[in-house]
Design an enzyme around this catalytic site. Structure first.
Site, short mmCIF file in Angstrom:
data_model
loop_
_atom_site.label_atom_id
_atom_site.label_comp_id
_atom_site.label_asym_id
_atom_site.label_seq_id
_atom_site.Cartn_x
_atom_site.Cartn_y
_atom_site.Cartn_z
N PRO A 135 -1.78 -19.43 7.73
CA PRO A 135 -0.60 -19.59 8.67
C PRO A 135 -0.79 -20.63 9.33
O PRO A 135 -0.81 -21.32 10.34
CB PRO A 135 -1.16 -18.36 8.95
CG PRO A 135 -2.87 -18.78 8.49
CD PRO A 135 -2.80 -18.93 7.58
N CYS A 136 0.29 -21.24 8.99
CA CYS A 136 0.51 -23.01 9.80
C CYS A 136 1.26 -22.26 11.06
O CYS A 136 0.36 -23.65 11.87
CB CYS A 136 1.50 -23.85 8.78
SG CYS A 136 2.69 -23.43 7.65
#
Length: 179
Positions: A135-136
């Site tokens: 989850p950047c």
């Protein structure tokens, strides 16, 4: 050999890739750096079990079920520094945010260094080959800017809103939006 399948999501077409045993890539549309992070020899295979597991994970995610990452075998392709950053990204809880600076401090600690550049971390975050699952989109600037998302800043906003993030005080900078 690498394999891929497509998934139609609420934020657009997603390409999911595998080395047969693990997820190695997830790209949203024509996102930035796709040429740098996607292997060249990919064959479509919609029936590969790991790709079906990836689609099931995405369906749960977009249904708001907060799926656990441990369901998937992930093998992003990259060097030691990037791997370290991507591991830290997987530790950011659903619906929560952190900053590039906080990740830089954690990377420095784990690598036994005095300090680490938040800018270097930003480069690794931007080249994350498994968007959404790693989850950047949960990483923001220290000034609360929604800077840097290779899939496009509007997709970052959509993903954060989907996760129920309080958007109060967050803003889109005039420069450096990742696309």
């Amino acid at each position: 050999m690498y394999y891929s399948t497509h998934y139609k999501s609420i934020i657009g077409d997603i390409l999911l890739a595998s080395d047969k045993n693990s997820i190695i890539g997830l790209w949203i549309g024509e996102q930035k750096y796709i040429e740098n992070t996607m292997p060249k020899d990919i064959i479509e295979n919609h029936d590969l079990p790991i790709l079906q597991e990836g689609i099931a994970w995405l369906e749960d995610y977009f249904a708001g079920k907060k799926p656990d990452l441990s369901r998937l075998s992930l093998a992003p392709i990259g060097g030691e520094f990037r791997q370290q950053v991507w591991r830290i990204l997987t530790e950011i809880p659903y619906g929560e945010l952190t900053t590039y600076g906080n990740i830089a401090k954690e990377v420095a600690k784990r690598m036994g260094k005095d300090r680490m550049s938040a800018q270097a971390v930003g480069g690794a975050v931007g080249h994350n080959p498994i968007s959404i699952i790693i989850p950047c989109h949960r990483v923001i600037g220290s000034n609360k800017s929604l800077t840097g998302y290779a899939g496009g800043i509007e997709k970052k906003v959509d993903l954060l809103k989907h996760e129920g993030v309080d958007m109060t005080g967050l803003f889109i900078p005039k420069k450096g939006t990742g696309k």
